[in-house]
Scaffold this motif. Structure first.
Motif, PDB file in Angstrom:
ATOM      1  N   ASP A  82       0.944  -1.312   0.107  1.00  0.00           N
ATOM      2  CA  ASP A  82      -0.071  -0.108  -0.016  1.00  0.00           C
ATOM      3  C   ASP A  82       0.992   1.284  -0.076  1.00  0.00           C
ATOM      4  OD1 ASP A  82      -1.758   1.838   0.489  1.00  0.00           O
ATOM      5  OD2 ASP A  82      -2.710   1.029   1.857  1.00  0.00           O
ATOM      6  N   ILE A  83       0.951   1.766  -1.148  1.00  0.00           N
ATOM      7  CA  ILE A  83       1.740   2.972  -1.353  1.00  0.00           C
ATOM      8  C   ILE A  83       1.114   4.457  -1.197  1.00  0.00           C
ATOM      9  CG2 ILE A  83       3.733   4.031  -3.048  1.00  0.00           C
ATOM     10  CD1 ILE A  83       3.624   1.083  -4.379  1.00  0.00           C
ATOM     11  N   GLU A  84       1.504   5.195  -0.351  1.00  0.00           N
ATOM     12  CA  GLU A  84       1.050   6.592  -0.365  1.00  0.00           C
ATOM     13  C   GLU A  84       2.017   7.609  -0.949  1.00  0.00           C
ATOM     14  OE1 GLU A  84      -0.078   7.364   3.465  1.00  0.00           O
ATOM     15  OE2 GLU A  84      -1.520   5.759   3.624  1.00  0.00           O
ATOM     16  N   TYR A  85       1.671   8.576  -1.933  1.00  0.00           N
ATOM     17  CA  TYR A  85       2.658   9.429  -2.527  1.00  0.00           C
ATOM     18  C   TYR A  85       2.063  10.615  -3.005  1.00  0.00           C
ATOM     19  CZ  TYR A  85       0.573   8.047  -7.090  1.00  0.00           C
ATOM     20  OH  TYR A  85      -0.185   7.859  -8.039  1.00  0.00           O
ATOM     21  N   ALA A  86       2.792  11.495  -3.038  1.00  0.00           N
ATOM     22  CA  ALA A  86       2.535  13.042  -3.438  1.00  0.00           C
ATOM     23  C   ALA A  86       2.666  13.044  -4.945  1.00  0.00           C
ATOM     24  CB  ALA A  86       3.263  13.785  -2.687  1.00  0.00           C
ATOM     25  N   THR A  87       1.650  13.941  -5.510  1.00  0.00           N
ATOM     26  CA  THR A  87       1.766  14.122  -6.965  1.00  0.00           C
ATOM     27  C   THR A  87       2.555  15.439  -7.157  1.00  0.00           C
ATOM     28  OG1 THR A  87      -0.407  15.659  -6.785  1.00  0.00           O
ATOM     29  CG2 THR A  87      -0.279  12.989  -7.293  1.00  0.00           C
ATOM     30  N   SER A  88       2.838  15.823  -8.346  1.00  0.00           N
ATOM     31  CA  SER A  88       3.657  16.971  -8.549  1.00  0.00           C
ATOM     32  C   SER A  88       2.940  18.343  -8.395  1.00  0.00           C
ATOM     33  CB  SER A  88       3.866  16.971 -10.253  1.00  0.00           C
ATOM     34  OG  SER A  88       2.571  17.083 -10.906  1.00  0.00           O
ATOM     35  N   ASN A  89       1.837  18.180  -7.866  1.00  0.00           N
ATOM     36  CA  ASN A  89       1.200  19.666  -7.456  1.00  0.00           C
ATOM     37  C   ASN A  89       1.511  20.176  -6.193  1.00  0.00           C
ATOM     38  OD1 ASN A  89      -0.781  19.351  -9.826  1.00  0.00           O
ATOM     39  ND2 ASN A  89      -1.993  18.256  -8.907  1.00  0.00           N
ATOM     40  N   CYS A  90       1.610  21.329  -5.992  1.00  0.00           N
ATOM     41  CA  CYS A  90       2.205  22.096  -4.835  1.00  0.00           C
ATOM     42  C   CYS A  90       0.916  21.604  -3.758  1.00  0.00           C
ATOM     43  CB  CYS A  90       2.266  23.428  -4.902  1.00  0.00           C
ATOM     44  SG  CYS A  90       3.745  23.900  -6.103  1.00  0.00           S
ATOM     45  N   ASN A  91      -0.114  21.691  -3.873  1.00  0.00           N
ATOM     46  CA  ASN A  91      -1.344  21.420  -3.051  1.00  0.00           C
ATOM     47  C   ASN A  91      -2.182  20.162  -3.403  1.00  0.00           C
ATOM     48  OD1 ASN A  91      -0.577  23.702  -1.181  1.00  0.00           O
ATOM     49  ND2 ASN A  91      -1.574  25.054  -2.899  1.00  0.00           N
ATOM     50  N   GLY A  92      -1.540  19.187  -3.816  1.00  0.00           N
ATOM     51  CA  GLY A  92      -2.061  17.886  -4.401  1.00  0.00           C
ATOM     52  C   GLY A  92      -2.390  17.349  -3.199  1.00  0.00           C
ATOM     53  N   VAL A  93      -3.625  16.081  -3.548  1.00  0.00           N
ATOM     54  CA  VAL A  93      -3.941  15.290  -2.532  1.00  0.00           C
ATOM     55  C   VAL A  93      -2.874  13.935  -2.311  1.00  0.00           C
ATOM     56  CG1 VAL A  93      -6.367  15.958  -2.818  1.00  0.00           C
ATOM     57  CG2 VAL A  93      -5.323  14.081  -4.109  1.00  0.00           C
ATOM     58  N   ILE A  94      -2.819  13.368  -1.355  1.00  0.00           N
ATOM     59  CA  ILE A  94      -2.252  12.367  -1.266  1.00  0.00           C
ATOM     60  C   ILE A  94      -2.656  11.077  -2.172  1.00  0.00           C
ATOM     61  CG2 ILE A  94      -1.265  10.370   0.252  1.00  0.00           C
ATOM     62  CD1 ILE A  94       0.276  13.267   0.163  1.00  0.00           C
ATOM     63  N   ARG A  95      -2.143  10.386  -2.984  1.00  0.00           N
ATOM     64  CA  ARG A  95      -2.390   9.260  -3.798  1.00  0.00           C
ATOM     65  C   ARG A  95      -2.445   7.986  -3.219  1.00  0.00           C
ATOM     66  NH1 ARG A  95      -6.091  10.490  -7.932  1.00  0.00           N
ATOM     67  NH2 ARG A  95      -5.576  12.677  -8.500  1.00  0.00           N
ATOM     68  N   ASP A  96      -2.995   7.052  -3.459  1.00  0.00           N
ATOM     69  CA  ASP A  96      -2.912   5.610  -2.787  1.00  0.00           C
ATOM     70  C   ASP A  96      -2.595   4.601  -3.938  1.00  0.00           C
ATOM     71  OD1 ASP A  96      -2.834   4.120  -0.200  1.00  0.00           O
ATOM     72  OD2 ASP A  96      -4.511   3.015  -1.661  1.00  0.00           O
ATOM     73  N   ARG A  97      -1.812   3.838  -3.745  1.00  0.00           N
ATOM     74  CA  ARG A  97      -1.517   2.817  -4.779  1.00  0.00           C
ATOM     75  C   ARG A  97      -1.238   1.551  -4.193  1.00  0.00           C
ATOM     76  NH1 ARG A  97      -1.416  -0.839  -8.489  1.00  0.00           N
ATOM     77  NH2 ARG A  97      -0.263  -0.562 -10.337  1.00  0.00           N
ATOM     78  N   ILE A  98      -2.275   0.507  -4.554  1.00  0.00           N
ATOM     79  CA  ILE A  98      -2.043  -0.936  -4.029  1.00  0.00           C
ATOM     80  C   ILE A  98      -1.555  -1.721  -5.057  1.00  0.00           C
ATOM     81  CG2 ILE A  98      -3.248  -2.772  -3.050  1.00  0.00           C
ATOM     82  CD1 ILE A  98      -5.241  -0.912  -1.654  1.00  0.00           C
TER      83      ILE A  98
END
Length: 241
Positions: A113-129
């Motif tokens: 379960d990977i949590e990562y940030a996108t390139s947006n300065c105020n982007g939401v945290i994404r989740d990749r399983i």
């Protein structure tokens, strides 16, 4: 409660109930008296082993990531089979033999379960399983068994007859068949623990502010298992009743 000047505000209240403690006391179990040592059927630990699993995988990320925040991992076993390859003595004076050496086949996957940030300065945290499969085998030698597995063998035989009218030829239309089938308890596995050691990185190095769409992982898992088999054992009944 407040001091009159600085009230305390609870901005996100939820419903809650304060529970009342209940009285409890120790109960005395009822044990059936026995003058003999009973035989019970229970799982017996045959062996405990640690397998080292080494895998490499590429995990696509969509949308691309600028930074990996957290990674949670679990191991799931989909198969764990004990295959006997060497046999010892017969402990029961029959067709049951002990297994002194065996191959342990395992198959499963690592769930990430990977949590990562996108390139947006105020982007939401994404989740990749992602599920990373693995498979392999290990050899269990005599010194690794706490208790040897047992396996009963089945047999079949065929008896032939001579032609009563011509003692030089066998009969092809008459046979006697005998079959003996032994139904074994299949050894099985239980997960104990998993120690993960991993390196996650982008195959193409990304500068600050850039994003990457593939996460490459090199992971080592020390997976500890119990191997068990349901067996009949005699227990000491002295003192019961």
């Amino acid at each position: 409660m407040s001091n009159g000047e600085c009230p305390i505000v609870n901005p996100c209240p939820v419903e809650a109930v304060t529970l009342t403690p209940l009285a409890d006391e120790v109960a005395t179990p009822c044990l059936v008296p026995s003058n003999v040592n009973p035989i019970i059927k229970i799982p017996v630990v045959l062996a405990e082993t640690t397998l080292q699993i080494v895998v490499e995988a590429n995990i696509p990320l969509n949308p691309p990531a600028s930074e990996i925040k957290r990674v949670f991992k679990d191991v799931f076993l989909t198969q764990c089979k004990l295959i006997p390859v060497r046999f010892g003595t017969d402990p029961c004076d029959g067709n049951i033999r002990t297994v002194t050496r065996a191959k342990l086949f395992v198959e499963g996957y690592i769930r990430k379960d990977i949590e990562y940030a996108t390139s947006n300065c105020n982007g939401v945290i994404r989740d990749r399983i992602a599920t990373v499969p693995f498979s392999g085998f290990a050899e269990l030698t005599p010194g690794e068994f706490f208790v040897f597995p047992i396996i009963g063998s089945s047999s079949e035989s065929r008896s032939r007859f001579i032609n009563p009218k011509n003692g030089h030829t066998p009969r092809l239309d008459k046979f006697f068949f005998e079959n003996n089938v032994y139904y074994n308890e299949q050894p099985y596995c239980e997960l104990i623990s998993a120690d993960f050691f991993e390196l996650d990185f982008s195959p193409c190095p990304a500068n600050v502010g850039e994003s990457f769409s593939v996460l490459r992982e090199k992971i080592v898992v020390d997976l500890t298992l119990k191997v068990l088999q349901v067996r009949q054992v005699r227990v000491d009944a002295l003192g019961l009743g």
